[in-house]
Design an enzyme around this catalytic site. Structure first.
Site, PDB file in Angstrom:
ATOM      1  CE  LYS A 172      -4.054   0.094   2.186  1.00 30.48           C
ATOM      2  NZ  LYS A 172      -5.130   0.198   3.199  1.00 30.48           N
TER       3      LYS A 172
ATOM      4  CD  GLU B  76     -17.666  -3.590  10.304  1.00 32.58           C
ATOM      5  OE1 GLU B  76     -17.766  -4.665   9.663  1.00 32.58           O
ATOM      6  OE2 GLU B  76     -16.888  -2.669   9.947  1.00 32.58           O
TER       7      GLU B  76
ATOM      8  NE  ARG C 126     -20.977  -5.360   6.364  1.00 35.92           N
ATOM      9  CZ  ARG C 126     -20.051  -5.745   5.472  1.00 35.92           C
ATOM     10  NH1 ARG C 126     -18.995  -6.411   5.872  1.00 35.92           N
ATOM     11  NH2 ARG C 126     -20.190  -5.479   4.209  1.00 35.92           N
TER      12      ARG C 126
HETATM   13  C1  LIG Z   1     -17.905  -3.154   6.440  1.00 35.12           C
HETATM   14  C2  LIG Z   1     -16.789  -2.146   6.366  1.00 35.12           C
HETATM   15  N1  LIG Z   1     -16.105  -1.856   7.492  1.00 35.12           N
HETATM   16  C3  LIG Z   1     -15.109  -0.934   7.462  1.00 35.12           C
HETATM   17  C4  LIG Z   1     -14.794  -0.304   6.282  1.00 35.12           C
HETATM   18  C5  LIG Z   1     -13.730   0.776   6.258  1.00 35.12           C
HETATM   19  N2  LIG Z   1     -12.638   0.401   5.394  1.00 35.12           N
HETATM   20  C6  LIG Z   1     -12.491   0.882   4.183  1.00 35.12           C
HETATM   21  S1  LIG Z   1     -11.176   0.285   3.402  1.00 35.12           S
HETATM   22  C7  LIG Z   1     -10.721  -0.601   4.779  1.00 35.12           C
HETATM   23  C8  LIG Z   1      -9.486  -1.425   4.781  1.00 35.12           C
HETATM   24  C9  LIG Z   1      -9.565  -2.472   3.696  1.00 35.12           C
HETATM   25  O1  LIG Z   1      -8.391  -3.251   3.759  1.00 35.12           O
HETATM   26  P1  LIG Z   1      -8.098  -4.201   2.537  1.00 35.12           P
HETATM   27  O2  LIG Z   1      -9.298  -4.973   2.191  1.00 35.12           O
HETATM   28  O3  LIG Z   1      -6.866  -4.949   2.902  1.00 35.12           O
HETATM   29  O4  LIG Z   1      -7.828  -3.227   1.325  1.00 35.12           O
HETATM   30  P2  LIG Z   1      -6.560  -2.276   1.092  1.00 35.12           P
HETATM   31  O5  LIG Z   1      -7.006  -0.899   1.495  1.00 35.12           O
HETATM   32  O6  LIG Z   1      -5.438  -2.786   1.931  1.00 35.12           O
HETATM   33  O7  LIG Z   1      -6.279  -2.384  -0.371  1.00 35.12           O
HETATM   34  C10 LIG Z   1     -11.646  -0.458   5.777  1.00 35.12           C
HETATM   35  C11 LIG Z   1     -11.571  -1.117   7.096  1.00 35.12           C
HETATM   36  C12 LIG Z   1     -15.543  -0.645   5.124  1.00 35.12           C
HETATM   37  N3  LIG Z   1     -15.308  -0.036   3.939  1.00 35.12           N
HETATM   38  N4  LIG Z   1     -16.506  -1.575   5.199  1.00 35.12           N
HETATM   39 MG   LIG Z   2      -4.916  -4.635   2.622  1.00 32.41          MG
END
Ligand SMILES: Cc1ncc(C[n+]2csc(CCOP(=O)(O)OP(=O)(O)O)c2C)c(N)n1
Ligand SMILES: [Mg+2]
Ligand SMILES: CC(=O)[C@@H](O)[C@H](O)COP(=O)(O)O
Length: 629
Positions: free
Chosen positions: A282, A367, A395
Site C-alpha cells: 500500500k 462488525e 450489517r
Molecule cells: C464493512 C466495512 N467496514 C469498514 C470499512 C472501512 N474500510 C475501508 S477500506 C478498509 C481497509 C480495507 O483493507 P483491505 O481490504 O486490505 O484493502 P486495502 O485498502 O489494503 O487495499 C476499511 C476497514 C468498510 N469499507 N466496510
Molecule cells: Mg490490505
C-alpha cells in the site's frame, strides 16, 4: 504526450509491450500522486494496485470478463484504464466517484464501499454465467487482505469452492494492511504464505537447473513437480484455500506486471475457482506513503505532493473528543474495553489502545463479530465500547437486536461519521442508524450536539449495564458549544423566543434539533420569531426512546418542527409524532431530514443544502404548515 493519455480502453492496454507496461505504471503512479494530492482520496491503496490492475486488463477482457473490486476504494487505476482520466472532480459532485460507478462505465459493477462483499457478488455473477451458458467469460474479484477478514468473504468462499467449474478468479490483494496491519488467523496464514515467496523461486530454480541436465533432469523435475503438493507442505504450509478445494496460485509479486499477468493467465486457463495471491505494498512508489506508519496514506485529504503533508491541518473534531473522553473513562473504569473493526485510528481509539493495550480489541473488518463478541464481554462482566462508522453498523443489526438487546447486554456503540458524510458516496452516509435502531427494544440512543454533550453522553452510556446504548456523531469538526437554558426531564431547552407578551393563538412553535442539526434549529427559531411567532428550540441528547417530556411539549405548541441528520422515515421526528398521536396530541408536525434515497457523492454542505436541511428550509416549511392551519 505520455503513454497514459493514449490509453482509452483496455484493448489499448493489451496492445502494449512489456516495456511499455512498465512505463505506463510509472506514469500512472505520477498521475495518482499529482491528482489525488489535489483532490484527496484513497492514494495509498491505489498506488498499491497499479501493476495488478494493468495485469488484470491484459490477462482478461473487461467488461466481457467481469471485474469486481471489494470495497472499491482501489479502483482509480481501473478507471484510468477504462476511459476515465479526468480526476479533477474526484469524489466531488458531478465528478468521478471514489468507488466504482455503473453510471460512469460498463466496466464497473459493485458500487458499495462496504467491505467483504466482492466474493459473494462474484459467486452470483459466475453462477449466472453458468446458468446462462456464458461459457466464454470469467469473473475476477479483487479482495484485500483486510476485506478477507470479513465473515461474508468466507461464506462466499464456501460456496465458490463447491463447484469446480466456476470460472472465477479471486485475486487476494495482500498488502498486509487494512488501515493498520491486518489482524487475525487469516492474516497470519497469508503472512506464512507470503514469507514463502522463496517457494516459487525455489521451484523456478529447480526447474531451470534440472532442465539444464537434459532428459534425466527433466524427469527428475517432473517427478518433483508431481510432488509439488507435498513440497509445498514442506516449503509453504498447505494453503487453507486448497484445503477448501480452491486452487491456489502464488504468492506473486504484485508489482511485477509480467509475473502477475502470467499468474492471472494461468488462473484463467484453469477454468475453475482459483485464488491468485498477489503481494503488494500500500502506498508503493511514493515515499511519504511508504513511510506513513499509521495507514500508508489509506485515505488522504489535500496534501502537498512533494512532502505528503496535509495542506490544511486536521481540526479538533468529534473523533478527537471521543478519543480523549474514552481514555478518561478507561482510567476510571477498568471494566471498560474497546473494540474496533480494523479502524483503530479513524475511530479515535489509538490513544486508548496506547494506554490500555490489553483492553483494546481489533477484530478485523468484522462488525457482526464485534457486536456479538461485545455481548459476550458484557456477559463476562466487562462494559465493551464498540466504535465503528455509523454506516458499517448496518450489517450488524441482527447482532445488535438478538445478541446485545435481547440479552440486555450493557454494550455501548459509538457511531462516528453518523449522518451525511458526502464525498465517500451513497454507501458511506451514516443516515440509517436512528431509523434502524429505534425498533430495538431497550436500546437507548444519544445524538449529542457539541463537545460537552458528547462527553456527558459517553459517560452516561458506559454507566448503563442492562441495555445497549448508542452515541452517534457526525464526521469532522465540532460546531460552537450550545448551552442549555434549562433541562426539562432530559430535554435541553437551548433557546426561547417570545414576541413580547402572550403569543396570539396558533402561533407557538416547537423546533426539535437532533445532534448536529441543532445549529439549523437555532437559526430557524430566530427567523420564525421574526415572523411574530413564539418559538421554543429544544435539543434532547438522548433521543431514543423519545423523552416523555418532549411528547408533552409537543402538545403545548401549535406546530412541531423536527430536524435530524438521518432518514426521516422512521426517524426521531417520526417516532415523536407517533408517540404524540398515541397520547392524543393533535399538533401538526413538519419533519426535515434525509429521504429514503441513496445520496450521490458531493460535499456534506452541498447535500445539506440539496436536502433542504438549512434554517431557511425549516422556516419555509414551518410557515407553510402554519398557513394551512
Ligand atoms: C464493512 C466495512 N467496514 C469498514 C470499512 C472501512 N474500510 C475501508 S477500506 C478498509 C481497509 C480495507 O483493507 P483491505 O481490504 O486490505 O484493502 P486495502 O485498502 O489494503 O487495499 C476499511 C476497514 C468498510 N469499507 N466496510
Ligand atoms: Mg490490505
Ligand atoms: C473506503 C472506506 O470505507 C474508508 O477508507 C473511508 O473512505 C474512510 O472515510 P473517512 O475519510 O471518513 O475516514
Amino acid at each position: 504526450m505520455g503513454l497514459l493519455s493514449t490509453i482509452t480502453s483496455p484493448e489499448d492496454v493489451r496492445r502494449l509491450t512489456p516495456a511499455q507496461t512498465r512505463r505506463l505504471a510509472v506514469e500512472i503512479r505520477d498521475f495518482l500522486v499529482e491528482n489525488v494530492s489535489r483532490t484527496g482520496g484513497h492514494l495509498g491503496p491505489n498506488l498499491g494496485v497499479v501493476e495488478l490492475t494493468i495485469a488484470m486488463h491484459r490477462a482478461f477482457a473487461s467488461p466481457r470478463d467481469t471485474f469486481v473490486f471489494d470495497t472499491g476504494h482501489q479502483s482509480y487505476v481501473h478507471k484510468l484504464l477504462t476511459g476515465r482520466q479526468d480526476f479533477t472532480g474526484l469524489r466531488k459532485r458531478d465528478g468521478l466517484s471514489g468507488y466504482p460507478s455503473r453510471a460512469e462505465s460498463e466496466h464497473d459493477v459493485v458500487e458499495n464501499s462496504h467491505a467483504s462483499t466482492a466474493l459473494s457478488w462474484a459467486d452470483g455473477i459466475a453462477k449466472a454465467n453458468t446458468v446462462a451458458r456464458r461459457d466464454d467469460r470469467h469473473v475476477v474479484a479483487v479482495i484485500g487482505d483486510g476485506a478477507l477478514t470479513g465473515g461474508m468473504a468466507w461464506e462466499a468462499i464456501n460456496n465458490i469452492a463447491a463447484d469446480a467449474d466456476r470460472r472465477l478468479v479471486i485475486v487476494v490483494n495482500d498488502n498486509g494492511r487494512s488501515y493498520s496491519p491486518t489482524i487475525g488467523g487469516v492474516a497470519n496464514h497469508l503472512d506464512t504464505l507470503r514469507v514463502t515467496r522463496g517457494y516459487e523461486a525455489f521451484l523456478g530454480w529447480g526447474k531451470r537447473t534440472l532442465h539444464r541436465t537434459g532428459a534425466p533432469g527433466r524427469f527428475a523435475y517432473d517427478w518433483l513437480h508431481g510432488l509439488k503438493k507435498g513440497l509445498k507442505d514442506v516449503v509453504a504450509p498447505q494453503g487453507m484455500f486448497e484445503d477448501l478445494g480452491l486452487k491456489y496460485i502464488g504468492p506473486v509479486d504484485g508489482h511485477d506486471t509480467a509475473a502477475t499477468e502470467a499468474a492471472l493467465r494461468r488462473a484463467k486457463a484453469f477454468g475453475g475457482p482459483v485464488i491468485v495471491h498477489v503481494m503488494t505494498e500500500k502506498g508503493r512508489g511514493y515515499t511519504p506513503a511508504e513511510e506513513d506508519v499509521a495507514d500508508r496514506f489509506h485515505a488522504v485529504g489535500k496534501i502537498h505532493p512533494e512532502t505528503g503533508l496535509p495542506v490544511a491541518p486536521s481540526r479538533f473534531g468529534w473523533t478527537q473528543v471521543f478519543a480523549d473522553e474514552i481514555v478518561a473513562i478507561g482510567r476510571r473504569r477498568s471494566d471498560v474495553v474497546c473494540l474496533t473493526a480494523a479502524m483503530l485510528h479513524p475511530v479515535g481509539l489509538a490513544p486508548f489502545a496506547e494506554e490500555f493495550p490489553e483492553r483494546t480489541f481489533d477484530v478485523g473488518i468484522a462488525e457482526q463479530h464485534a457486536v456479538t463478541s461485545a455481548a459476550g464481554m458484557a456477559f463476562g462482566g466487562l462494559h465493551p465500547v464498540v466504535a465503528v462508522y455509523a454506516t458499517f453498523l448496518n450489517r450488524a443489526f441482527d447482532q445488535v437486536l438478538m445478541d446485545a438487546a435481547l440479552h440486555k447486554a450493557g454494550v455501548t456503540f459509538v457511531l462516528d461519521r453518523a449522518g451525511i458524510t458526502g464525498d465517500d458516496g451513497a454507501s458511506h452516509n451514516g443516515m440509517w442508524d436512528m431509523a434502524m435502531l429505534r425498533i430495538v427494544p431497550g436500546l437507548r440512543l444519544a445524538a449529542p450536539r457539541d463537545e460537552a454533550t458528547l462527553r456527558t453522553a459517553l459517560r452516561t452510556a458506559v454507566d448503563v449495564d442492562d441495555a445497549p446504548t448508542v452515541v452517534r456523531y457526525p464526521k469532522g469538526a465540532l460546531g460552537e458549544p450550545i448551552e442549555a437554558l434549562e433541562e426539562l426531564e432530559g430535554v435541553d431547552v437551548v433557546a426561547r423566543h417570545t414576541p413580547g407578551g402572550e403569543a396570539p393563538a396558533g402561533r407557538k412553535v416547537l423546533v426539535v434539533g437532533v445532534g448536529s442539526m441543532v445549529g439549523s434549529a437555532l437559526a430557524a427559531g430566530e427567523s420564525l420569531a421574526a415572523h411574530g411567532l413564539e418559538v421554543d428550540i429544544v435539543a434532547p441528547t438522548w433521543v431514543l426512546p423519545v423523552p416523555e417530556r418532549l411528547v408533552k411539549m409537543a402538545g403545548e405548541h401549535d406546530l412541531v418542527v423536527t430536524v435530524e441528520d438521518g432518514v426521516v422515515d422512521g426517524g426521531v421526528g417520526a417516532m415523536l409524532a407517533q408517540r404524540a398521536a398515541e397520547q392524543g396530541v393533535r399538533t401538526p408536525f413538519v419533519h426535515r431530514g434525509l429521504p429514503v434515497e441513496f445520496l450521490d457523492h458531493a460535499s456534506r454542505d452541498q447535500i445539506v443544502t440539496a436536502q433542504r436541511l438549512r434554517a431557511e428550509d425549516v422556516v419555509r416549511d414551518a410557515l407553510a404548515a402554519l398557513a394551512q392551519d
